[in-house]
Design a protein around this motif. Structure first.
Motif, mmCIF file in Angstrom:
data_model
loop_
_atom_site.group_PDB
_atom_site.id
_atom_site.type_symbol
_atom_site.label_atom_id
_atom_site.label_comp_id
_atom_site.label_asym_id
_atom_site.label_seq_id
_atom_site.Cartn_x
_atom_site.Cartn_y
_atom_site.Cartn_z
ATOM 1 N N GLY A 179 -9.272 32.841 45.903
ATOM 2 C CA GLY A 179 -10.151 32.081 45.021
ATOM 3 C C GLY A 179 -9.920 30.593 45.220
ATOM 4 N N ALA A 180 -11.011 29.840 45.320
ATOM 5 C CA ALA A 180 -10.903 28.395 45.578
ATOM 6 C C ALA A 180 -11.690 27.593 44.557
ATOM 7 N N GLY A 181 -11.826 28.121 43.350
ATOM 8 C CA GLY A 181 -12.571 27.436 42.303
ATOM 9 C C GLY A 181 -11.814 26.278 41.684
ATOM 10 N N ALA A 182 -12.376 25.735 40.607
ATOM 11 C CA ALA A 182 -11.836 24.519 39.998
ATOM 12 C C ALA A 182 -10.408 24.688 39.506
ATOM 13 N N VAL A 183 -10.052 25.868 38.970
ATOM 14 C CA VAL A 183 -8.718 26.049 38.405
ATOM 15 C C VAL A 183 -7.630 25.963 39.470
ATOM 16 N N THR A 184 -7.983 26.198 40.731
ATOM 17 C CA THR A 184 -6.960 26.111 41.791
ATOM 18 C C THR A 184 -6.404 24.701 41.908
ATOM 19 N N ARG A 185 -7.193 23.704 41.536
ATOM 20 C CA ARG A 185 -6.692 22.324 41.611
ATOM 21 C C ARG A 185 -5.474 22.137 40.711
ATOM 22 N N LEU A 186 -5.528 22.705 39.506
ATOM 23 C CA LEU A 186 -4.390 22.572 38.597
ATOM 24 C C LEU A 186 -3.152 23.217 39.198
#
Length: 338
Positions: A10-17
């Motif tokens: 998964g490479a969605g927004a939460v991966t940034r955190l």
């Protein structure tokens, strides 16, 4: 200290955190791969954080990345299909909350992990970020006497986008999953019953609920109550923990301990007798959750954020949805849905 090779699913927004938190601990983890069915998403995140391995197929990543553990940040709607190949490959997993969309699916995943002897932990980062565990320890120390009730209001406006707005489960699964987890840990007991009333406000464009009120009872008699709103232009984030000898209250990073006046007279402008500042940045709280999985691998001692522990949290979530649907109190057996 061992360094682990980590791969993202998964490479969605939460991966940034996650990736921001892990970047501060490169002596402990090395992110070597990322997989997403969208090649553009995988490439974007990999370029942003310098990840060498870029995949659109999970089997390919498992075959070629040499992973020690995986971090799963996919939509909860496809958890089962993602977790099975990881577990069958023997890859320990750190999994985004909510564990799964339903208690039944979460239980299936936990039991498969147990059968295959593969550790799985859940990212309940608000245990440290929102101070729930610190407050739990204060309660255990006797700071407020006998714990009697927990009250929480979480009101703000939130308009999500993407897959979340098309699912039947929304605000409770997105945010209140944290409150279920934190309150049952502060209560220090298994759930006895839950009642929930929920609705979807026209102020938010989504399929599922935006607002809910939940009342829980625990086997030790503690009551817990919270209100969750994604539709409120007024922001409120107040946690109050009431005991027989005092109260803990927090509206930000500061926790205050309040006690009654010795005279017994009302005090309309109370001041805390003691305060604590104990909020861990969310990125560090996320890394702490992953590190609990790594310590489990090293010591063989099951982590506090294990899949089986989190079944109690998901059971509360599922119970709330059942209660709201049928407008009735839902009872638990041994803290889990029957």
């Amino acid at each position: 200290m061992k360094k682990y090779k980590i791969g993202f699913v998964g490479a969605g927004a939460v991966t940034r955190l996650h990736l921001r938190g892990y970047a501060n601990h490169q002596d402990r983890v090395e992110v070597v791969a990322i997989c997403d069915p969208s090649e553009a998403a995988a490439q974007e995140r990999a370029n942003e954080f310098g990840i060498a391995g870029r995949y659109t197929d999970l089997a390919e990543m498992l075959a070629h990345s040499g992973l020690d553990a995986a971090v799963v940040c996919t939509p909860s709607t496809i958890r089962g299909s993602i977790m099975r190949p990881l577990l069958e490959a023997g890859i320990p997993v750190f999994l985004e909350k909510p564990f799964a969309d339903t208690f039944a699916e979460a239980q299936q995943i936990a039991e498969l992990a147990q059968q295959l002897n593969v550790p799985v932990c859940i990212n309940q980062n608000f245990r440290k970020h929102h101070q729930f565990d610190f407050i739990r320890d204060l309660v255990k120390s006797g700071a407020i006497g006998k714990l009697e009730s927990i009250q929480f209001d979480s009101l703000f406006y939130r308009q999500d986008a993407g897959w979340r707005v098309h699912t039947e489960r929304h605000a409770l699964s997105v945010m209140a999953i944290h409150w279920f987890d934190g309150m049952r840990r502060i209560a220090g007991a298994k759930a006895a019953s839950i009642y929930c009333s929920a609705y979807s406000s026209e102020a938010v464009d989504c399929l599922g609920e935006t607002d809910a009120t939940v009342l829980m009872t625990f086997e030790n008699g503690v009551r817990a109550h919270f209100t969750q709103s994604f539709s409120s232009p007024f922001h409120k984030n107040d946690l109050v923990v009431l005991g027989s000898e005092g109260v803990l209250s927090t509206t930000s990073n500061t926790i205050g301990l309040y006690r009654r006046e010795p005279s017994g007279e009302p005090n309309w402008n109370p001041q805390p007798v003691q305060t604590w500042e104990h909020a861990l940045p969310i990125e560090e709280a996320i890394f702490d959750g992953l590190n609990q999985l790594l310590v489990w691998l090293e010591t063989g001692v099951e982590a506090e954020n294990s899949a089986f522990d989190n079944l109690h949290t998901v059971s509360l979530l599922d119970g709330a949805y059942e209660s709201a649907k049928n407008n009735q109190v839902v009872a638990f057996q041994e803290g889990l849905l029957g």
